[in-house]
Design an enzyme around this catalytic site. Structure first.
Site, PDB file in Angstrom:
ATOM      1  N   ASP A 255      31.969  48.969  61.748  1.00  0.00           N
ATOM      2  CA  ASP A 255      32.487  48.138  61.466  1.00  0.00           C
ATOM      3  C   ASP A 255      33.843  48.896  60.907  1.00  0.00           C
ATOM      4  O   ASP A 255      34.800  48.442  61.040  1.00  0.00           O
ATOM      5  CB  ASP A 255      31.755  46.593  60.829  1.00  0.00           C
ATOM      6  CG  ASP A 255      30.898  46.420  61.516  1.00  0.00           C
ATOM      7  OD1 ASP A 255      30.986  45.482  62.732  1.00  0.00           O
ATOM      8  OD2 ASP A 255      30.094  46.123  61.141  1.00  0.00           O
ATOM      9  N   HIS A 283      26.889  42.435  59.641  1.00  0.00           N
ATOM     10  CA  HIS A 283      27.812  43.029  60.837  1.00  0.00           C
ATOM     11  C   HIS A 283      27.283  41.267  61.530  1.00  0.00           C
ATOM     12  O   HIS A 283      26.313  41.363  62.718  1.00  0.00           O
ATOM     13  CB  HIS A 283      26.497  43.881  61.467  1.00  0.00           C
ATOM     14  CG  HIS A 283      27.006  43.901  62.596  1.00  0.00           C
ATOM     15  ND1 HIS A 283      28.018  44.575  62.898  1.00  0.00           N
ATOM     16  CD2 HIS A 283      26.810  44.134  64.236  1.00  0.00           C
ATOM     17  CE1 HIS A 283      27.965  44.875  64.581  1.00  0.00           C
ATOM     18  NE2 HIS A 283      27.453  44.538  64.992  1.00  0.00           N
TER      19      HIS A 283
HETATM   20  C1  LMR Z   1      29.040  44.914  68.446  1.00  0.00           C
HETATM   21  O1  LMR Z   1      29.244  44.944  66.908  1.00  0.00           O
HETATM   22  O2  LMR Z   1      29.892  45.692  69.445  1.00  0.00           O
HETATM   23  C2  LMR Z   1      27.767  44.106  68.916  1.00  0.00           C
HETATM   24  O3  LMR Z   1      27.003  44.688  67.851  1.00  0.00           O
HETATM   25  C3  LMR Z   1      28.004  43.629  69.119  1.00  0.00           C
HETATM   26  C4  LMR Z   1      26.616  42.220  70.081  1.00  0.00           C
HETATM   27  O4  LMR Z   1      26.491  41.285  69.530  1.00  0.00           O
HETATM   28  O5  LMR Z   1      26.105  43.255  70.614  1.00  0.00           O
END
Ligand code: LMR
Length: 443
Positions: A255, A283
């Protein structure tokens, strides 16, 4: 000297009782078999205990005892060329290398791991003088795929990669592990409630926490990637009371990287000019990418990007939902960029943080200076001396905009925590998850 060969090791299913559990009857301790090598020579083949913890067997951390099925299969094996003998002391080039480190990767047959394992083996993560043992943890179903991954590692002829073992039993694979990169988790299936996802994955991470507690190095560093990673990390650390909670991380570095990219794009600079970016919280789509403290070319972002509406809305949302948008385009979850961010997260802990900068990681809240609820795993700004440890950054500003959003992501994590109380030893679970929040990929 690291040598791998058949040797006079002894195996025991029973281990000395941890002091805090010594009042438990001895026959309650079915601890997995341990290798006890009396010489530098090692056996890596015949471990033969597997373990799975059924929902009804999940216990509070205070009484956590690994429960092993009687018919456990032999599923931890050195693989192919990695079963041969080697002697790092015998050659000029290798005798100055550091001693071997053991890195476990769960979900090792998956897409993220497929990128990550080759980076780990190449030396780009831990350095060109750091020999490495990779332990690939998968499921019964993925066993053949694990073999396929191991074959590709063999064929890559990485000089630093000295040992590879594959298996399905965390109690075997985690033995002496110095790093555990916990990627394997179940994706949310059709019709599955978020509470169901928390429970299913929580059980995996409760079991892995118990296994780490039983057999990993006491200084093991754990990075939880499998979603919902913050709460999975909390479950994992609660089930590993003998390992410092500070050693557990939930991956929010992806992120942070996404936020840096968006800020660079808007400012028209290359992304290496963006620093001091914090991701606060979970997250999930409630995460808070902090543009208030972030800098571009050392100047506060708000002075470089004066479009406040863009920062507060588009920027924030684009980072929060990037994972989901990517799934729409790719048809699957991010893999390559996730593996890069795992590498970044490891490097941030083993190299000193550049002066004045920091990195984001989901860490256990225990005396944090930001007024965030204690006893959850919350992404915050961290700095490291490069010794694997970190400290929280104190001199960050939190304004009303940030505070309001931090409260929302905090509330989500507290709700997730209540939902997994049965897995953290805190009584009965009560699920009152906010409906409007999701994992980045759940949109
Ligand atoms: C991401 O942020 O790309 C993953 O965590 C998305 C997910 O839900 O697999």
């Amino acid at each position: 000297m690291a040598v791998a060969e058949i040797s006079p090791c002894s195996y025991s299913r029973y281990q000395t009782l941890p002091a805090n559990l010594s009042s438990t009857p001895l026959n309650a301790f079915h601890i997995p078999s341990f290798k006890r090598c009396r010489s530098p020579l090692q056996v890596r083949r015949p471990l033969s205990i597997s373990c799975s913890v059924a929902p009804s067997q999940v216990q509070s951390p205070a009484t956590a005892v690994p429960v092993l099925p009687a018919d456990a299969a032999n599923k931890q094996e050195c693989y192919g060329v990695f079963c041969t003998t080697y002697d790092l002391q015998a050659e000029e080039k290798t005798k100055t290398w550091k001693s071997l480190i053991s890195v476990v990767v769960s979900g090792a047959a998956g897409m993220i791991s497929n990128h990550l394992l080759f980076k780990l083996a190449s030396g780009e993560v831990f350095g060109s003088d750091q020999p490495i043992a990779l332990r690939l943890l998968g499921s019964e179903r993925s066993y053949q795929a694990l073999e396929g991954v191991a074959m590709e590692l063999e064929d890559s002829l990485y000089p630093l990669l000295r040992e590879v073992s594959i298996g399905v039993n965390p109690y075997d694979l985690f033995q002496g592990a110095e790093w555990a990169l916990l990627i394997g988790a179940k994706p949310r299936g059709p019709g599955m409630e978020r509470a169901g996802l928390l429970d299913i994955n929580g059980q995996i991470f409760a079991e892995q926490g118990k296994a780490l507690n039983a057999v990993a190095s006491r200084t093991v560093k754990v990075i939880v990637v499998g979603n919902p990673c913050n709460t999975n990390a909390l479950i994992c650390l609660k089930n590993a009371p003998n390992i410092p909670a500070k050693n557990f991380h939930a991956l929010t570095r992806l992120d942070e990287n996404r936020a840096k990219c968006q800020l660079a794009l808007k400012a028209g600079v290359f992304y290496d000019k963006v620093s001091n970016v914090t991701i606060w919280g979970n997250h999930s789509t409630t995460q808070v990418p902090d543009f208030l403290n972030a800098k571009i070319n050392g100047i506060p972002v708000k002075k470089v990007i004066t479009d406040t509406k863009w920062l507060e809305q588009e920027f924030t949302e684009s980072v929060q939902k990037r994972g989901g948008v990517l799934i729409q385009k790719w048809g699957r979850s991010s893999a390559a960029s996730t593996s890069v961010s795992i590498v970044d997260a490891i490097r941030s802990l083993i190299t000193p943080t550049p002066e004045g900068d920091w990195f984001s990681s989901g860490v256990y809240t225990n005396g944090n200076p930001y007024g965030i609820a204690e006893d959850i795993v919350f992404s915050m700004p961290c700095r490291s001396k490069g010794d694997g440890d970190y400290e929280l950054v104190k001199d960050v500003v939190i304004d009303d905009f940030l505070r309001e959003r931090i409260k929302k992501t905090e509330a989500e994590l507290l709700a997730e925590k209540r939902c997994v109380a049965h897995l953290t030893g805190e009584g009965n679970a009560f699920c009152d998850l906010p409906e409007d929040t999701m994992l980045p990929g759940e949109m």
